[in-house]
Motif scaffolding. Sequence first.
Motif, PDB file in Angstrom:
ATOM      1  N   HIS A   7       2.404   5.085   0.546  1.00 50.79           N
ATOM      2  CA  HIS A   7       3.503   5.643  -0.249  1.00 50.79           C
ATOM      3  C   HIS A   7       3.233   5.504  -1.733  1.00 50.79           C
ATOM      4  O   HIS A   7       2.341   4.761  -2.149  1.00 50.79           O
ATOM      5  CB  HIS A   7       4.848   4.999   0.109  1.00 50.79           C
ATOM      6  CG  HIS A   7       4.929   3.523  -0.189  1.00 50.79           C
ATOM      7  ND1 HIS A   7       4.675   2.541   0.751  1.00 50.79           N
ATOM      8  CD2 HIS A   7       5.211   2.853  -1.330  1.00 50.79           C
ATOM      9  CE1 HIS A   7       4.828   1.350   0.214  1.00 50.79           C
ATOM     10  NE2 HIS A   7       5.147   1.492  -1.062  1.00 50.79           N
ATOM     11  N   GLU A  57       8.665   5.985  -2.208  1.00 53.15           N
ATOM     12  CA  GLU A  57       9.542   4.814  -2.133  1.00 53.15           C
ATOM     13  C   GLU A  57      10.375   4.775  -3.400  1.00 53.15           C
ATOM     14  O   GLU A  57       9.827   4.625  -4.502  1.00 53.15           O
ATOM     15  CB  GLU A  57       8.698   3.537  -2.014  1.00 53.15           C
ATOM     16  CG  GLU A  57       9.537   2.270  -1.981  1.00 53.15           C
ATOM     17  CD  GLU A  57       8.678   0.994  -1.963  1.00 53.15           C
ATOM     18  OE1 GLU A  57       7.616   0.968  -2.617  1.00 53.15           O
ATOM     19  OE2 GLU A  57       9.077   0.036  -1.284  1.00 53.15           O
ATOM     20  N   HIS A  82       4.136   2.211  -8.608  1.00 51.34           N
ATOM     21  CA  HIS A  82       2.932   1.732  -7.926  1.00 51.34           C
ATOM     22  C   HIS A  82       2.476   2.734  -6.869  1.00 51.34           C
ATOM     23  O   HIS A  82       3.198   3.670  -6.530  1.00 51.34           O
ATOM     24  CB  HIS A  82       3.162   0.352  -7.283  1.00 51.34           C
ATOM     25  CG  HIS A  82       4.167   0.336  -6.173  1.00 51.34           C
ATOM     26  ND1 HIS A  82       5.508   0.122  -6.372  1.00 51.34           N
ATOM     27  CD2 HIS A  82       4.024   0.523  -4.836  1.00 51.34           C
ATOM     28  CE1 HIS A  82       6.146   0.169  -5.205  1.00 51.34           C
ATOM     29  NE2 HIS A  82       5.269   0.413  -4.253  1.00 51.34           N
ATOM     30  N   GLU A 131      -0.285  -1.596  -4.585  1.00 55.08           N
ATOM     31  CA  GLU A 131       0.251  -2.389  -3.472  1.00 55.08           C
ATOM     32  C   GLU A 131      -0.703  -2.218  -2.294  1.00 55.08           C
ATOM     33  O   GLU A 131      -1.090  -1.087  -1.974  1.00 55.08           O
ATOM     34  CB  GLU A 131       1.653  -1.884  -3.103  1.00 55.08           C
ATOM     35  CG  GLU A 131       2.268  -2.604  -1.901  1.00 55.08           C
ATOM     36  CD  GLU A 131       3.656  -2.063  -1.529  1.00 55.08           C
ATOM     37  OE1 GLU A 131       4.122  -1.091  -2.156  1.00 55.08           O
ATOM     38  OE2 GLU A 131       4.263  -2.614  -0.594  1.00 55.08           O
TER      39      GLU A 131
HETATM   40 CO    CO Z   1       5.849  -0.063  -2.259  1.00 60.25          CO
END
Ligand code: CO
Length: 140
Positions: A7, A57, A82, A131
């Motif tokens: 994501h 997200e 991110h 991430e």
């Molecule tokens: Co995330």
Amino acid sequence: MLGRLNHVGVAVPSIEAAKDTYRTLYGVPESDITPTREMPEQGVKVAFVNVANSQIELIEPLGPQSPIVKFLEKNPQGGQHHVCFEVKNIYEARDEMKARGATVLGEPRIGAHGTLIIFVHPKNSNGVLIELMEESKEAH
Ligand code: CO
């Protein structure tokens, strides 16, 4: 080491307003937008917008101590926060990243998908916060 792009994280001042943008401007059906969930341990609220090959997200601060408060001060309308890639094993990924000289932020912890995550400092990746998320056993 990097698996699928899982994501893209977008920090927003209001998740509900951001959901509305995806619904009305981009025509995303309600069934592809998840309910908003509070994650008190991470100081955020999150919801996901499902698209054909990935997810967005949406992240909103939960309380004044939230780690994304500063980001939103610099980006009042919200912004890309991110990018998340899947890895097979989060502990191996953490050790490998550290061995390669990257700055890993914090210890593995449960992320919004219920699997373990870590973050790698933006200074190691052209200014992008990365991430890493252990892939879900169920999905594979
Ligand atoms: Co995330």
